[in-house]
Design a protein around this motif. Structure first.
Motif, mmCIF file in Angstrom:
data_model
loop_
_atom_site.group_PDB
_atom_site.id
_atom_site.type_symbol
_atom_site.label_atom_id
_atom_site.label_comp_id
_atom_site.label_asym_id
_atom_site.label_seq_id
_atom_site.Cartn_x
_atom_site.Cartn_y
_atom_site.Cartn_z
ATOM 1 N N PRO A 58 20.751 -40.947 -32.421
ATOM 2 C CA PRO A 58 21.222 -40.628 -31.067
ATOM 3 C C PRO A 58 20.067 -40.285 -30.131
ATOM 4 N N PRO A 59 20.153 -40.684 -28.872
ATOM 5 C CA PRO A 59 19.091 -40.407 -27.912
ATOM 6 C C PRO A 59 18.737 -38.919 -27.797
ATOM 7 N N ASP A 60 19.758 -38.042 -27.890
ATOM 8 C CA ASP A 60 19.453 -36.623 -27.763
ATOM 9 C C ASP A 60 18.647 -36.116 -28.950
ATOM 10 N N VAL A 61 18.838 -36.723 -30.124
ATOM 11 C CA VAL A 61 18.043 -36.341 -31.300
ATOM 12 C C VAL A 61 16.604 -36.817 -31.135
ATOM 13 N N ILE A 62 16.427 -38.025 -30.596
ATOM 14 C CA ILE A 62 15.081 -38.526 -30.330
ATOM 15 C C ILE A 62 14.355 -37.592 -29.361
ATOM 16 N N ALA A 63 15.042 -37.219 -28.286
ATOM 17 C CA ALA A 63 14.429 -36.340 -27.290
ATOM 18 C C ALA A 63 14.094 -34.975 -27.884
ATOM 19 N N ALA A 64 14.996 -34.428 -28.688
ATOM 20 C CA ALA A 64 14.755 -33.117 -29.294
ATOM 21 C C ALA A 64 13.592 -33.171 -30.272
ATOM 22 N N THR A 65 13.459 -34.283 -31.003
ATOM 23 C CA THR A 65 12.364 -34.439 -31.956
ATOM 24 C C THR A 65 11.020 -34.451 -31.243
ATOM 25 N N VAL A 66 10.923 -35.220 -30.168
ATOM 26 C CA VAL A 66 9.673 -35.283 -29.405
ATOM 27 C C VAL A 66 9.395 -33.948 -28.729
ATOM 28 N N ASP A 67 10.424 -33.311 -28.242
ATOM 29 C CA ASP A 67 10.262 -32.028 -27.559
ATOM 30 C C ASP A 67 9.687 -30.969 -28.496
ATOM 31 N N LEU A 68 10.230 -30.904 -29.706
ATOM 32 C CA LEU A 68 9.776 -29.888 -30.657
ATOM 33 C C LEU A 68 8.416 -30.219 -31.245
ATOM 34 N N ASN A 69 8.231 -31.458 -31.671
ATOM 35 C CA ASN A 69 7.032 -31.797 -32.438
ATOM 36 C C ASN A 69 5.821 -32.145 -31.586
ATOM 37 N N LEU A 70 6.024 -32.601 -30.371
ATOM 38 C CA LEU A 70 4.887 -32.967 -29.529
ATOM 39 C C LEU A 70 4.773 -32.112 -28.277
ATOM 40 N N THR A 71 5.854 -32.023 -27.488
ATOM 41 C CA THR A 71 5.747 -31.257 -26.245
ATOM 42 C C THR A 71 5.440 -29.797 -26.530
ATOM 43 N N SER A 72 6.124 -29.198 -27.484
ATOM 44 C CA SER A 72 5.846 -27.792 -27.778
ATOM 45 C C SER A 72 4.449 -27.620 -28.366
ATOM 46 N N ALA A 73 3.973 -28.607 -29.144
ATOM 47 C CA ALA A 73 2.606 -28.537 -29.673
ATOM 48 C C ALA A 73 1.586 -28.558 -28.539
ATOM 49 N N LEU A 74 1.846 -29.356 -27.524
ATOM 50 C CA LEU A 74 0.963 -29.381 -26.354
ATOM 51 C C LEU A 74 0.975 -28.042 -25.624
ATOM 52 N N LEU A 75 2.164 -27.466 -25.483
ATOM 53 C CA LEU A 75 2.268 -26.177 -24.800
ATOM 54 C C LEU A 75 1.560 -25.071 -25.578
ATOM 55 N N VAL A 76 1.702 -25.089 -26.899
ATOM 56 C CA VAL A 76 1.031 -24.090 -27.728
ATOM 57 C C VAL A 76 -0.486 -24.284 -27.658
ATOM 58 N N ALA A 77 -0.931 -25.535 -27.693
ATOM 59 C CA ALA A 77 -2.368 -25.805 -27.601
ATOM 60 C C ALA A 77 -2.929 -25.327 -26.264
#
Length: 242
Positions: free
Chosen positions: A95-114
């Motif tokens: 599902p598209p919302d799962v794709i978005a949540a996966t990228v949000d958690l694994n990449l976007t949040s990693a960028l924010l933490v960095a």
């Protein structure tokens, strides 16, 4: 030394907290929702000789990242570990919302933490320098066809983050390194809906077994140590040859 670990109360994060506590680090452990695991991790770190603070927060919210770093105070190390596959299946059936949540958690949040890590440790921001370890995945180069292409793609982004940010902040007293675990015996597979995945995939690894969280923690501890003082901008694969 004080080190902040995101996703620090279970799996690789918890094992890393224990290893670093034995090496003399005090720990700040971020977590999303499992209060019981957080308390168990805190007690284990303190039994190992380290001071430990646990902080419940949502890293997909920039304000949540800010709260975590504010609670941590000055740090000399950050392990950017929080992540999940969330789903197992072909991309076309995800599902598209799962794709978005996966990228949000694994990449976007990693960028924010960095970003927050640089602001906390960078000498141009008043910090004393330090080490940022980004936890990627062997999936980043394997692609994870038929299982979680979106997760693999997000972790490939984490590898690029490590390369680029290391160059950007070398003059700020920060080393940026990564680890890429392969199949490791944690709850990430059960959380995504396939508790038997470790037994299915582990024997296919050249070394013939799944890895243990402590084996990844050992690699992270070395990367954070003075023994790795000339290592930056690279990701160490801990994947049993796969």
């Amino acid at each position: 030394m004080k080190t902040l670990i995101t996703g620090g109360t279970r799996g690789i994060g918890a094992a890393t907290a224990l290893r670093l506590a034995r090496d003399g680090h005090d720990l700040v452990l971020g977590y999303a929702r499992d209060d019981r695991a957080a308390e168990e991790a805190r007690l284990a770190v303190e039994d190992a000789g380290g001071h430990c603070t646990v902080v419940r927060t949502d890293l997909t919210d920039p304000a949540g990242v800010d709260r975590l770093f504010a609670a941590a105070g000055p740090v000399t190390g950050v392990v950017n570990n929080a992540g999940a596959t969330l789903h197992i299946g072909k991309l076309a059936e995800t599902p598209p919302d799962v794709i978005a949540a996966t990228v949000d958690l694994n990449l976007t949040s990693a960028l924010l933490v960095a970003r927050a890590a640089v602001r906390a440790m960078g000498t141009s921001y008043g910090g004393s320098g330090g080490v940022l370890v980004n936890v990627s995945s062997g999936a980043a180069t394997l692609g994870s066809a038929n299982e979680y292409v979106q997760y693999a793609a997000s972790k490939a982004g984490v590898d690029t983050l490590t390369v680029g940010l290391a160059q950007e902040v070398a003059g700020d007293g920060i080393r940026v390194v990564g680890v890429a675990p392969g199949i490791v015996r944690t709850s990430i597979h059960a959380d995504a809906g396939e508790p038997g995945r470790i037994d299915r995939v582990g024997p296919l690894v050249p070394l013939g077994r799944a890895g243990e969280p402590g084996e990844v923690a050992d690699a992270i501890a070395w990367l954070m140590s003075d023994e790795a003082s000339y290592v930056t901008g690279t990701t160490l694969r801990v994947a049993g040859g796969r």
